[in-house]
Design an enzyme around this catalytic site. Structure first.
Site, PDB file in Angstrom:
ATOM      1  N   ASN A  44      -5.006   2.944   8.195  1.00  0.00           N
ATOM      2  CA  ASN A  44      -5.064   2.642   6.769  1.00  0.00           C
ATOM      3  C   ASN A  44      -4.367   3.782   6.027  1.00  0.00           C
ATOM      4  O   ASN A  44      -3.362   4.303   6.501  1.00  0.00           O
ATOM      5  CB  ASN A  44      -6.499   2.418   6.309  1.00  0.00           C
ATOM      6  CG  ASN A  44      -6.575   1.473   5.124  1.00  0.00           C
ATOM      7  OD1 ASN A  44      -5.878   0.451   5.089  1.00  0.00           O
ATOM      8  ND2 ASN A  44      -7.406   1.777   4.148  1.00  0.00           N
ATOM      9  N   GLU A  61       0.837  -1.206   0.000  1.00  0.00           N
ATOM     10  CA  GLU A  61       0.000   0.000   0.000  1.00  0.00           C
ATOM     11  C   GLU A  61       0.870   1.254   0.000  1.00  0.00           C
ATOM     12  O   GLU A  61       2.080   1.202   0.185  1.00  0.00           O
ATOM     13  CB  GLU A  61      -0.900   0.030   1.252  1.00  0.00           C
ATOM     14  CG  GLU A  61      -2.263  -0.613   1.067  1.00  0.00           C
ATOM     15  CD  GLU A  61      -3.224   0.269   0.281  1.00  0.00           C
ATOM     16  OE1 GLU A  61      -2.813   1.345  -0.217  1.00  0.00           O
ATOM     17  OE2 GLU A  61      -4.400  -0.111   0.152  1.00  0.00           O
ATOM     18  N   ASP A  87      -9.651   2.188  -4.233  1.00  0.00           N
ATOM     19  CA  ASP A  87      -8.717   2.036  -3.115  1.00  0.00           C
ATOM     20  C   ASP A  87      -7.877   3.314  -3.046  1.00  0.00           C
ATOM     21  O   ASP A  87      -8.421   4.404  -2.977  1.00  0.00           O
ATOM     22  CB  ASP A  87      -7.890   0.760  -3.333  1.00  0.00           C
ATOM     23  CG  ASP A  87      -7.252   0.228  -2.060  1.00  0.00           C
ATOM     24  OD1 ASP A  87      -6.878   1.039  -1.196  1.00  0.00           O
ATOM     25  OD2 ASP A  87      -7.087  -1.001  -1.935  1.00  0.00           O
TER      26      ASP A  87
END
Length: 281
Positions: free
Chosen positions: A98, A16, A192
């Site tokens: 996140n 990520e 995303d």
């Protein structure tokens, strides 16, 4: 043919947060569930990895060197010498960090989510260099991609289960007037991580969609780049002139991951990115 190359062959569980670090001419990215911060220098191929000790949602450069980390239990600082300190420690049982992004004013906008992805269990918080934390959203589910328009008047945001890319008016410190920029249709995956290019277009990685999309400022779909991995997670421009699009990927939850699942891919010459400000803290 999308014209992709393999930048970093890896087996990250949940790659990520790709971020270009101009001071080091390197790419930063994280493996959220592997609790690792990675760097990659495309000029030399040199790579580094640092274990964080807990799940890490994002790592961003700081103005005076080092990194700011969005961690399970809060936001922390890494000094240039590697020393660790908490900027804002606020552990919430059942939740983790996140995606995060640095705003034009140098503040960090850090998202969270529940491990069970319970609706409304995530947040988006603005943090300044002195550790002040101001809630922006308190009812997100999977707080994800964040980015700003070239002129700094708009903020783009993804809460993945909504399938939307939303846009807010941004006044330099806060946001208002949330509305929909684009909707990712069913069967095309979930939006995303995102990045905004120099033309003001929004590039969004599609989880379970195996692609990155470019949306015009009007919300019209402008381009789609197909990639050989189902779980593309986030994207960022880097390299000389910020013209190469780096894409992180994941293998978590896949019964039969493809050979490149978990690697970092790059599409050379995909566009022109915007320089990203460092965290002012």
């Amino acid at each position: 043919m999308s014209g992709y190359e393999v930048a970093v062959a890896a087996e990250a569980e949940l790659g990520e947060g790709p971020t270009w670090d101009p001071a080091g001419a390197r790419l930063l990215w994280v493996d959220v569930l592997g609790s690792r911060v990675h760097t990659y220098d495309p000029a030399t191929g040199r790579r580094t990895v640092r274990t964080t000790g807990q799940h890490v949602g994002a790592a961003k450069p700081r103005a005076h060197g080092g990194l700011v980390l969005n961690l399970r239990d809060g936001v922390a600082l890494l000094a240039p010498d590697g020393a660790f300190s908490w900027l804002h420690r606020d552990p919430v049982p059942g939740c983790r960090a996140n995606d995060a992004a640095v705003a034009p004013d140098g503040s960090l906008w850090a998202g969270t989510m529940r491990y069970d992805e319970a609706p409304g269990g995530g947040t988006l918080t603005r943090l300044t260099g002195d550790g002040t934390a101001d809630p922006v959203l308190t009812d997100a589910t999977v707080s994800n991609g964040i980015g700003w328009s070239p002129d700094g008047t708009l903020m783009y945001y993804v809460d993945s289960p909504t399938r939307r890319v939303d846009v807010f008016d941004y006044d330099g410190t806060g946001v208002r007037d949330r509305r929909t920029l684009a909707v990712v249709e069913e069967r095309a995956g979930f939006p995303d991580g995102l990045t905004v290019d120099a033309a003001g277009c929004v590039w969004v990685a599609l989880w379970d969609g195996g692609a990155v999309r470019r949306y015009a400022p009007s919300g019209a779909l402008d381009r789609e780049i197909r990639l050989p991995v189902p779980r593309t997670t986030a994207c960022a421009f880097g390299g000389p002139g910020l013209r190469d699009l780096y894409v992180t990927t994941a293998r978590v939850g896949l019964t039969a991951p493809t050979p490149l699942s978990g690697s970092v891919l790059v599409v050379p010459g995909a566009g022109e990115g915007l320089p990203q400000p460092p965290f002012n803290g």
